[in-house]
Design an enzyme around this catalytic site. Structure first.
Site, PDB file in Angstrom:
ATOM      1  N   ARG A 106      10.556  -9.148   3.770  1.00 59.17           N
ATOM      2  CA  ARG A 106      10.670  -9.380   2.332  1.00 59.17           C
ATOM      3  C   ARG A 106       9.580  -8.623   1.590  1.00 59.17           C
ATOM      4  O   ARG A 106       8.486  -8.405   2.083  1.00 59.17           O
ATOM      5  CB  ARG A 106      10.560 -10.884   2.076  1.00 59.17           C
ATOM      6  CG  ARG A 106      10.944 -11.318   0.664  1.00 59.17           C
ATOM      7  CD  ARG A 106      11.217 -12.815   0.632  1.00 59.17           C
ATOM      8  NE  ARG A 106      11.450 -13.287  -0.722  1.00 59.17           N
ATOM      9  CZ  ARG A 106      10.533 -13.893  -1.463  1.00 59.17           C
ATOM     10  NH1 ARG A 106       9.328 -14.115  -0.968  1.00 59.17           N
ATOM     11  NH2 ARG A 106      10.801 -14.309  -2.674  1.00 59.17           N
TER      12      ARG A 106
ATOM     13  N   LYS B 100       4.947 -19.701  11.546  1.00 57.43           N
ATOM     14  CA  LYS B 100       6.147 -18.906  11.326  1.00 57.43           C
ATOM     15  C   LYS B 100       6.799 -18.512  12.646  1.00 57.43           C
ATOM     16  O   LYS B 100       6.161 -17.977  13.543  1.00 57.43           O
ATOM     17  CB  LYS B 100       5.813 -17.649  10.520  1.00 57.43           C
ATOM     18  CG  LYS B 100       7.042 -16.811  10.192  1.00 57.43           C
ATOM     19  CD  LYS B 100       6.717 -15.677   9.237  1.00 57.43           C
ATOM     20  CE  LYS B 100       7.953 -14.847   8.932  1.00 57.43           C
ATOM     21  NZ  LYS B 100       7.700 -13.787   7.933  1.00 57.43           N
TER      22      LYS B 100
ATOM     23  N   ARG C  11       2.687 -21.460   0.120  1.00 57.61           N
ATOM     24  CA  ARG C  11       1.675 -21.764   1.119  1.00 57.61           C
ATOM     25  C   ARG C  11       1.183 -23.190   0.906  1.00 57.61           C
ATOM     26  O   ARG C  11       0.975 -23.625  -0.217  1.00 57.61           O
ATOM     27  CB  ARG C  11       0.457 -20.824   0.990  1.00 57.61           C
ATOM     28  CG  ARG C  11       0.809 -19.351   1.113  1.00 57.61           C
ATOM     29  CD  ARG C  11       1.095 -18.955   2.534  1.00 57.61           C
ATOM     30  NE  ARG C  11       1.492 -17.567   2.616  1.00 57.61           N
ATOM     31  CZ  ARG C  11       0.657 -16.566   2.790  1.00 57.61           C
ATOM     32  NH1 ARG C  11      -0.641 -16.799   2.886  1.00 57.61           N
ATOM     33  NH2 ARG C  11       1.094 -15.324   2.861  1.00 57.61           N
TER      34      ARG C  11
END
Length: 325
Positions: free
Chosen positions: A117, A182, A317
């Site tokens: 992205r 992640k 975040r």
């Protein structure tokens, strides 16, 4: 291409994790041991650990299961193309979108120009992860593509659950997390004209066996091999499960849009009901994350009340981490 074919043949021979002498490898390829050594160097440049031990030969650091286009195609109805070496699976489909059947899939073992992205590069070492993209023609048009990456994330989690992988969560708008780390990222590229069908290229990179030295992302990460522990990952079975799940959920999305998946998303949201911050350029918005709305926008409960945010340069975040995570 011939150079790649030689490297791929060597990798196929070494994939069982056993030692093979340079002489043996050269005989199989019809080349000299010096040529084998040169090819091994090229393989190492792809991010593959290959060791040479005097008197034994070459060995991979760990056995490698290669993707098998024929095997995958036997288990899905989508047209499947496997390119061991490619610039980008997304770019491959972008360049051919007008000629593809909806649901067409491109897989790769190695991407030289993988991207994520906001134009970020996605490091893609050979055989270490799963890189694949799907083309989908959305008859409802460009506006209906809003929130598509959210639905694809749900499909990934459902596929993983079917393979016995639990507790994977979603991070708005396009990441998959496991225990706040992640695991995978999704990239959706949309093209088309107003009033016409939208052409969607949906790509994903999932960490399977990623090494510390391969990581270029600036946040905590994990791999599916760490999540599954001693259970072995069958990369072909994983590819089949994801292709099937994506296809099923995209068909459902065509009927209901994002509205049909809000409850599912909120149940899988890694940050729901937690203090978060949204970064939009130089602007930072803090609040309690409350899931998504009927447009796929993320909802934050702030001092001004519930606010929605969608698209662009938004990242999420947790404030439970340090600001530079």
């Amino acid at each position: 291409m011939k150079t790649h074919q030689a490297k791929l043949k060597i990798l196929s021979l070494l994939s069982d994790g056993q030692f093979y002498s340079g002489e043996y490898l050269g005989e199989q390829l019809g080349v000299s041991r010096a040529a084998v050594s040169k090819h091994i160097k090229g393989i190492q440049d792809w991010g593959v650990d290959v060791f040479r031990v005097q008197g034994k030969g070459y060995q991979l650091a760990q056995p490698m299961q290669l993707l098998d286009e024929h095997l995958i195609q036997q288990h899905v109805s989508n047209p499947v193309t496997l390119h061991p070496i490619i610039d980008s699976t997304n770019q491959y489909l972008v360049e051919r979108a007008g000629d593809l059947e909806s649901g067409a899939v491109c897989l790769a073992e190695y991407q030289s120009k993988g991207r994520g992205r906001r134009g970020r590069q996605w490091n893609s070492p050979f055989g270490a992860n799963l890189y694949f993209s799907m083309y989908w023609k959305l008859e409802a048009g460009m506006a209906a593509a809003m929130g598509l990456s959210l639905v694809v994330g749900i499909a990934v989690i459902e596929a993983l659950k079917a393979l016995g992988v639990d507790d994977v969560k979603l991070k708005w708008p396009n990441d998959l997390y496991y225990q706040d780390k992640k695991l995978a990222g999704i990239l959706v590229e949309v093209s088309g004209q107003a009033g016409d069908a939208a052409h969607l290229i949906i790509g994903m990179g999932m960490n399977l066996f990623m090494r510390q030295e391969d990581i270029t992302i600036d946040q905590p990460w994990t791999t599916l091999s760490q999540v599954m522990g001693e259970h072995l990952i069958d990369r072909n079975e994983l590819a089949v499960a994801l292709i099937r799940s994506w296809t099923d959920i995209l068909r459902g999305y065509e009927e209901t849009g994002i509205a049909g998946f809000i409850d599912a998303w909120n149940s899988m949201d890694n940050f729901i009901n937690r203090p978060v911050k949204l970064l939009m350029g130089d602007q930072v918005v803090r609040g309690i994350e409350r899931g998504i709305d009927t447009h796929g926008a993320v909802l934050l409960e702030t001092e001004e009340g519930i606010r929605s945010f969608v698209g662009g340069e938004i990242s999420l975040r947790s404030d439970e981490k340090q600001d530079d995570n």
